[in-house]
Design a protein around this motif. Structure first.
Motif, short mmCIF file in Angstrom:
data_model
loop_
_atom_site.label_atom_id
_atom_site.label_comp_id
_atom_site.label_asym_id
_atom_site.label_seq_id
_atom_site.Cartn_x
_atom_site.Cartn_y
_atom_site.Cartn_z
N ARG A 26 0.54 -1.05 -0.10
CA ARG A 26 -0.20 0.11 0.43
C ARG A 26 1.25 1.45 -0.41
O ARG A 26 0.33 2.18 -0.78
CB ARG A 26 -0.71 0.43 1.46
N ILE A 27 2.25 0.86 0.97
CA ILE A 27 2.61 2.41 0.91
C ILE A 27 3.23 2.60 -0.52
O ILE A 27 3.14 3.67 -1.01
CB ILE A 27 3.66 2.19 1.66
N ALA A 28 4.42 1.65 -1.50
CA ALA A 28 4.73 1.74 -2.30
C ALA A 28 3.51 1.84 -3.83
O ALA A 28 4.28 2.78 -4.01
CB ALA A 28 5.31 0.39 -3.31
N ILE A 29 2.29 1.76 -3.71
CA ILE A 29 1.72 1.86 -4.68
C ILE A 29 0.89 3.61 -4.19
O ILE A 29 0.81 4.36 -4.58
CB ILE A 29 0.78 1.06 -4.20
N SER A 30 0.81 3.74 -2.77
CA SER A 30 0.11 5.80 -2.59
C SER A 30 1.39 6.57 -2.77
O SER A 30 1.30 6.96 -3.38
CB SER A 30 0.14 5.15 -0.92
N SER A 47 2.98 -1.73 -13.02
CA SER A 47 3.74 -1.79 -13.51
C SER A 47 5.43 -1.09 -12.72
O SER A 47 6.47 -2.11 -12.70
CB SER A 47 4.45 -2.13 -15.45
N GLU A 48 4.71 0.27 -12.25
CA GLU A 48 6.18 0.82 -12.03
C GLU A 48 6.06 0.36 -10.42
O GLU A 48 7.42 0.00 -9.95
CB GLU A 48 5.31 2.13 -11.33
N VAL A 49 5.20 -0.19 -9.73
CA VAL A 49 5.33 -0.55 -8.22
C VAL A 49 6.10 -1.83 -8.15
O VAL A 49 7.07 -2.45 -7.36
CB VAL A 49 4.00 -1.11 -7.03
N LYS A 50 5.52 -3.03 -9.61
CA LYS A 50 5.91 -3.93 -9.38
C LYS A 50 7.90 -4.08 -9.69
O LYS A 50 8.68 -5.14 -9.20
CB LYS A 50 5.65 -4.59 -11.05
N LYS A 51 8.28 -2.97 -10.33
CA LYS A 51 9.92 -2.91 -9.61
C LYS A 51 10.28 -3.30 -8.51
O LYS A 51 11.12 -3.62 -8.11
CB LYS A 51 10.67 -1.83 -10.57
N ASP A 52 9.66 -2.51 -7.18
CA ASP A 52 10.08 -2.60 -6.45
C ASP A 52 9.51 -3.80 -5.36
O ASP A 52 10.16 -4.43 -4.08
CB ASP A 52 10.36 -1.24 -4.83
N THR A 55 5.88 -9.38 -6.54
CA THR A 55 5.38 -10.20 -6.48
C THR A 55 3.99 -9.52 -6.01
O THR A 55 2.97 -9.67 -6.17
CB THR A 55 5.11 -10.59 -5.00
N VAL A 56 3.60 -8.12 -6.00
CA VAL A 56 2.55 -7.28 -6.15
C VAL A 56 1.56 -7.72 -7.36
O VAL A 56 2.09 -8.34 -8.23
CB VAL A 56 2.84 -5.68 -5.83
N SER A 57 0.05 -7.81 -7.22
CA SER A 57 -0.90 -7.95 -8.34
C SER A 57 -1.69 -6.78 -8.33
O SER A 57 -1.91 -5.90 -7.59
CB SER A 57 -1.80 -9.45 -7.32
#
Lengths: 170, 170
Positions: A26-30, A47-52, A55-57
């Motif tokens: 949530r923190i990364a997405i936000s 695709s941006e959040v997946k970099k860090d 495994t995010v869905s």
DNA sequence: CTACTTGCAAACCATTTGCATAATC
DNA sequence: GATTATGCAAATGGTTTGCAAGTAG
């Protein structure tokens, strides 16, 4: 605009104050959504959040978007035949949407609030939200002629490409 | 506003001029969409048109909507978590969208074009289309308190319920 | 520890499309 | 009569949801 660390702790506070847990996802997405000016799609956020967070869905992206929306941190912009785009700017403003490059730029106008207040008054309508979009061709596309649709292409961070035409007159 | 017969022949001309055949289904669909002020959904158009054309299919509704859009006869309004609604008013105007009864009313404002022209000029953005929505609570819902969501309910024609709060100041 | 979240995959649902039949011009 | 449109049903695709396993507080 908050500095990186400030943004993160403010995000954490916001979630906790609303009864949500502050998970790393949530923190990364936000953090991404709230600090970009490019009005991303859910897929772009993914695709941006997946970099860090490899495994995010997508489901988590969507539920986080819903939470942010519930907390009044962002709004969604939908247009016919295109994916919903996200806008963390909750101030009254308008969007300049280029049909060629598909960039969406925010435009703040000092007279807008007065205009809305007057309509609200004349129409006897209590305004709780607004959405003002101008569709057309941006200066860049008109000049260069080479409008690119790079929004779809992942792998690029919030670049100068967006920054130099966004949030004019803030 | 054209009288019934005029509307029909104008619809037929419009289709033929654009290379489309003027079928009974298209005429009925267009006639309904172009003469209502309620900003219907495709489903609503479907259930209305079915009264006179019981065999019409949703696919035909959608393809006719697309044709009308291509011909510049209507625009589509989408909002998060709700079906696309149709708007045959192609003049610059704004929408008053009631969150309680879900009615969408058109509002024409004399200053709107100037405002847009100024923004277009200042932002160096060539405007080809616009969309201005105010979300809130309409007078009727505030007064009566009994906001109804009858839009979803089929089987009722464009009634006074819509008419008396629509297209003010045309 | 307990309740809330995640990630996966399946479900949803408005809209679109393929295709055989029917109707327009 | 040739071509375009219809209606049906199946496909699409963005978004949502159910659920077992994982994690925050």
């Amino acid at each position: 605009m908050a500095e990186s660390g400030d943004l993160e702790s403010s995000i954490i506070k916001t979630f906790r104050n609303s009864g949500y847990r502050a998970t790393p996802q949530r923190i990364a997405i936000s953090r991404y959504i709230l600090s970009t000016h490019e009005h991303p799609t859910a897929q772009k956020v993914f695709s941006e959040v997946k970099k860090d967070h490899p495994t995010v869905s997508l489901a988590t992206i969507y539920t986080t978007i819903k939470a942010l929306k519930d907390m009044g941190m962002l709004q969604e912009l939908n247009h016919p035949q295109s994916e919903t785009r996200l806008d963390p700017n909750m101030e009254p403003h308008l969007h300049l949407i280029c049909s060629r490059c598909e960039r969406i730029s925010d435009w703040m106008d000092p007279e807008m609030e007065d205009f809305i207040a007057r309509v609200s008054d004349e129409a006897d309508f209590v305004v709780t939200g607004l959405r003002f979009d101008l569709k057309g061709i941006c200066k860049r596309c008109r000049d260069g002629g080479k409008g690119d649709r790079s929004l779809a292409a992942a792998g690029e961070s919030s670049s100068a490409k967006d920054a130099d035409y966004t949030a004019v007159k803030v």
